[in-house]
Design an enzyme around this catalytic site. Sequence first.
Site, short mmCIF file in Angstrom:
data_model
loop_
_atom_site.label_atom_id
_atom_site.label_comp_id
_atom_site.label_asym_id
_atom_site.label_seq_id
_atom_site.Cartn_x
_atom_site.Cartn_y
_atom_site.Cartn_z
N GLU A 1 0.83 -1.21 0.00
CA GLU A 1 0.00 0.00 0.00
C GLU A 1 0.87 1.26 0.00
OE1 GLU A 1 -1.31 1.89 3.39
OE2 GLU A 1 -0.96 0.20 4.74
N LYS B 1 -3.61 -1.87 14.26
CA LYS B 1 -2.76 -0.89 14.96
C LYS B 1 -3.19 -0.74 16.42
CE LYS B 1 -3.10 2.12 11.46
NZ LYS B 1 -3.09 1.49 10.14
N1 PSU Z 1 0.00 0.38 8.51
C1 PSU Z 1 0.97 1.18 9.06
N2 PSU Z 1 0.78 2.54 8.97
C2 PSU Z 1 -0.32 3.10 8.35
C3 PSU Z 1 -1.33 2.25 7.77
C4 PSU Z 1 -1.10 0.89 7.89
O1 PSU Z 1 1.95 0.69 9.61
O2 PSU Z 1 -0.45 4.33 8.30
C5 PSU Z 1 -2.55 2.87 7.10
C6 PSU Z 1 -3.24 1.88 6.16
O3 PSU Z 1 -3.34 2.49 4.88
C7 PSU Z 1 -4.62 1.68 6.77
C8 PSU Z 1 -4.86 3.03 7.35
O4 PSU Z 1 -5.58 1.29 5.81
O5 PSU Z 1 -3.60 3.29 7.98
C9 PSU Z 1 -6.03 3.04 8.31
O6 PSU Z 1 -6.66 4.29 8.24
P1 PSU Z 1 -8.12 4.51 8.85
O7 PSU Z 1 -7.99 4.15 10.30
O8 PSU Z 1 -8.43 5.97 8.62
O9 PSU Z 1 -9.06 3.61 8.10
#
Ligand code: PSU
Length: 304
Positions: free
Chosen positions: A28, A162
């Site tokens: 990604e 996360k």
């Molecule tokens: N993994 C990481 N750092 C990130 C992400 C994933 O180590 O920043 C990103 C991914 O793109 C994931 C996003 O889809 O964070 C989640 O964002 P949200 O909580 O707004 O859906």
Amino acid sequence: MADAQSFLQFSPEVAAARAAEAPIVALESTIITHGLPWPQNLSMAQQVEADIRAAGAVPATIAVMGGAIRVGLTEDALRDLAQARDALKLSRSDLAVSLAQGALGATTVAATMICARLAGIEVFATGGIGGVHRGAEASFDISADLQELAQTPVTVVAAGAKAILDLPKTFEMLETLGVPVIAYGQDALPAFWSRDSGLRAALRLDDPAAIARAHRMRAALGLRGGQLIANPIPAEAEIPAATLAPLIAQAQAEAVAAGIAAKAVTPFLLARLTALTEGATLTANIALVRNNARLAAAIARALA
Ligand code: PSU
Ligand code: MN
């Protein structure tokens, strides 16, 4: 109207891998534009690509550029993206609008899964998926990554969700959605920067071939959606969960006080944790993504 394939633009390396039916791992780009700061974001992206090549697969970093879904970025394109200040953070809801407008966009887990499927790529490595945010009972902030895992057939290798999230609610939601959450090599679900979340994984597999067989079985049964492989951060790189707990709570309180909402929440929390730990979470984040890339390459090889 042209079909989706006409919007896919493959790098020479990925085009050659497709022609040779070589194993490919999708990566990604939101982690590059919104997850890590410059210049560590670029070195992380380059290192992860090198790790995948060293493990015998071909990396395909995905982003939206110039009206195309780029599958595989050249060195220049990767650098441009890492330095861009105006890149959008794209998920399922805004992928098509941004593509139609020719915007510059980084893909989240959800959007990368959509693009990987269109490109015929079955395995994808990232850091940690999005999930149910703390306080979601009031904010309703639940990442679209979860619904995507329920409907798009890609195996996603992450260090769990996360740790800034409400992990029990996130895993309950994945169970409700019918997403297989498979811990790799241990019984506990990992917690991103830490190896153990204190939660037990519903499923455990210990080798890439078994993960590849489960991926194929899901397709054979006609089940929608992908699988989440929860791969613990290497022991030497982990930060104990107890060390992080008060800092995550502090960052979360700051986000609420500052009125941070929607797409800005995750980037805000990750940046605050990097500051509060004087870079320790950033170093751990890079280590866990590289570890996930190596496992994803092994799974892609087992599938090929
Ligand atoms: N993994 C990481 N750092 C990130 C992400 C994933 O180590 O920043 C990103 C991914 O793109 C994931 C996003 O889809 O964070 C989640 O964002 P949200 O909580 O707004 O859906
Ligand atoms: Mn959200």
